[in-house]
Design an enzyme around this catalytic site. Structure first.
Site: not given
Ligand code: SAH
Length: 451
Positions: A379, A406
């Site tokens: 996600d 998204c």
């Molecule tokens: N699955 C969750 C969040 C999705 S949004 C939900 O549905 O609520 C995407 C998330 O990825 C965010 O929390 C962001 O902080 C995280 N993110 C962004 N880049 C990342 C990376 N390189 N490694 C791990 N997480 C990351």
């Protein structure tokens, strides 16, 4: 070739990926905002380029059958919504088509598409708002950016936000005016109040107010807190410090002025702690439908291990944790991981562990540890997954990948990369999480090609 200031009749025949209308004149694409497919308009060219032109609708000669009168009086000037002027059914059709087109055009793929899941509400569905605060010609504006600009339009009662937010903004306006609090000037980087950031937990009614400031503290906070306490559900006031000259809204540090510094929502039966910095889906009721669809694709059983990459505060994985053997979540923001751990405890979930780090690095480490998840959930943010992460996921070799996205464009790109790594797209379901905007969420089920 059309030229600037040309005026002609134009039929609108399609939409852009941002939700604007498009028509063809003399074989050239003409982009006209706030128009609907089926409109016949009198178009005035405001910008002419070699391959396309931008027009303005001077008059709607014959309106499209999908046209409606926008409910919001700021629709034309505010940059928040794209679709205030068309029926919701037309918007859903556009979004479903946008996902299919992205798969075809970018991924070269035509998997099975399920009908788009509509949002339970099309107004007042958002649980989060970040209002820029600016002063223009001495007038205090708290609201939203105008289209393609950093000029702030006073928000009025935005129909995407809960009504309590409008009342809270008025409390802040009074407090700023009565205490002569300075507001931020982007050009010179001076002034205290940058944004007012509000969050509401729809299931519990709890409300968090956060003031983003270019400083260390706010004057006369007791008076502000007393007024905020009159709002039903108000639980906490937090200050977020952002002294950088940047478009990024939030800084890294938060100071709690009243309450616990967080609120609690319930999503798919799971209690979720929400801090100012942690990610949370803005449409809670829509997110329940999205996660239900993701759970249907995961089809959890008591012998399964699930790896939830980009897990935020753990919401997706935790909603399935009680039905599986083990859940491992990975997320880059430390505060979100702390919240994910608290969320697991809050819900008596003992089979979950959360790792803070970059998804690619953590996945590689988990692979070396010998993790054998049955399903990997992805996600990522709009930019999609790093190529090396997809490779590592394929090497981990789960039977299923459930990809929540998204951005249809990066989802399609990543699905076509996964195809070359041995995964086939079985099914895609678009979900409308952002009514009245051009954004669309999707969830895709991929399985190992050999099964
Ligand atoms: N699955 C969750 C969040 C999705 S949004 C939900 O549905 O609520 C995407 C998330 O990825 C965010 O929390 C962001 O902080 C995280 N993110 C962004 N880049 C990342 C990376 N390189 N490694 C791990 N997480 C990351």
């Amino acid at each position: 070739m059309v030229n600037k200031n040309d005026e002609f009749k134009l039929n609108i025949t399609g939409y852009t990926s941002e939700g604007g209308g498009v028509g063809k004149f003399d074989g050239q694409a003409i982009f006209v905002e706030n128009t609907a497919v089926g409109d016949e308009i009198l178009c005035h060219i405001i910008k002419a380029k070699k391959t396309y032109a931008i027009g303005k609708a001077m008059k709607i000669i014959k309106p499209s059958k999908s046209r409606i009168e926008p409910e919001c009086t700021s629709f034309k000037s505010c940059g928040g919504c794209s679709f205030g002027h068309i029926k919701y059914e037309e918007e859903l059709e556009y979004k479903a088509q946008k996902v299919e087109d992205a798969f075809k055009r970018i991924g070269g793929l035509s998997p099975e598409f399920k009908p788009i899941i509509s949002s339970p509400e099309t107004t007042r569905y958002r649980n989060k708002a970040q209002y820029p605060v600016r002063r223009e010609n001495g007038i205090l504006n708290i609201g939203f950016y105008a289209k393609k600009s950093h000029r702030v339009i006073d928000g009025g009662d935005c129909l995407l936000q809960p009504q309590d937010f409008t009342s809270i903004i008025e409390i802040f306006r009074k407090w700023i005016n009565e205490n002569s609090v300075t507001v931020y000037n982007e050009e010179i980087g001076i002034g205290l109040i940058r944004h007012i950031y509000l969050r509401k937990a729809f299931a519990t009614g709890e409300i968090m107010a956060c003031v983003v400031i270019n400083g260390n503290t706010i004057p006369n906070s007791e008076e502000l807190i007393e007024s905020l306490k009159e709002i039903e559900g108000f639980k906490t006031l937090v200050v977020n410090i952002n002294r950088e000259k940047t478009n990024v809204v939030l800084g890294e540090n938060c100071i709690n002025l009243y309450g616990d510094g967080y609120i609690t929502d319930i999503l798919c039966g799971v209690k979720i702690k929400l801090s100012p910095l942690s990610f949370y889906q803005v449409n809670r009721n829509g997110a329940e439908l999205l996660y239900k669809k993701a759970a249907e694709y995961v089809a959890p059983t008591p012998d399964q291990t699930i790896l939830d990459l980009y897990c935020g505060t753990g919401t997706i994985g935790l909603s399935m944790a009680n039905s599986v053997k083990e859940l491992v979540g990975v997320e880059i923001i430390p505060e979100a991981i702390e919240d994910a751990e608290v969320n697991a405890k809050l819900n008596d979930i003992n089979n979950a562990r959360f790792i803070c780090g970059d998804a690619s690095v953590a996945a590689e480490e988990l692979k070396n540890e010998g993790i054998k998840p049955d399903t990997v959930i992805l996600d990522p943010p709009r930019k999609g997954c790093a190529e090396e992460l997809l490779k590592t996921v394929a090497e981990i070799n789960p039977q299923k990948i459930v990809y929540v996205s998204c951005d249809p464009a990066t989802l399609a790109r990543d699905c076509s990369r996964l195809l070359t790594l041995g995964y086939e797209v079985k099914e895609v379901t678009p979900v409308d999480m952002f009514p009245r905007t051009s954004h669309v969420e999707s969830v895709a089920l991929l399985t190992l090609s050999s099964i």
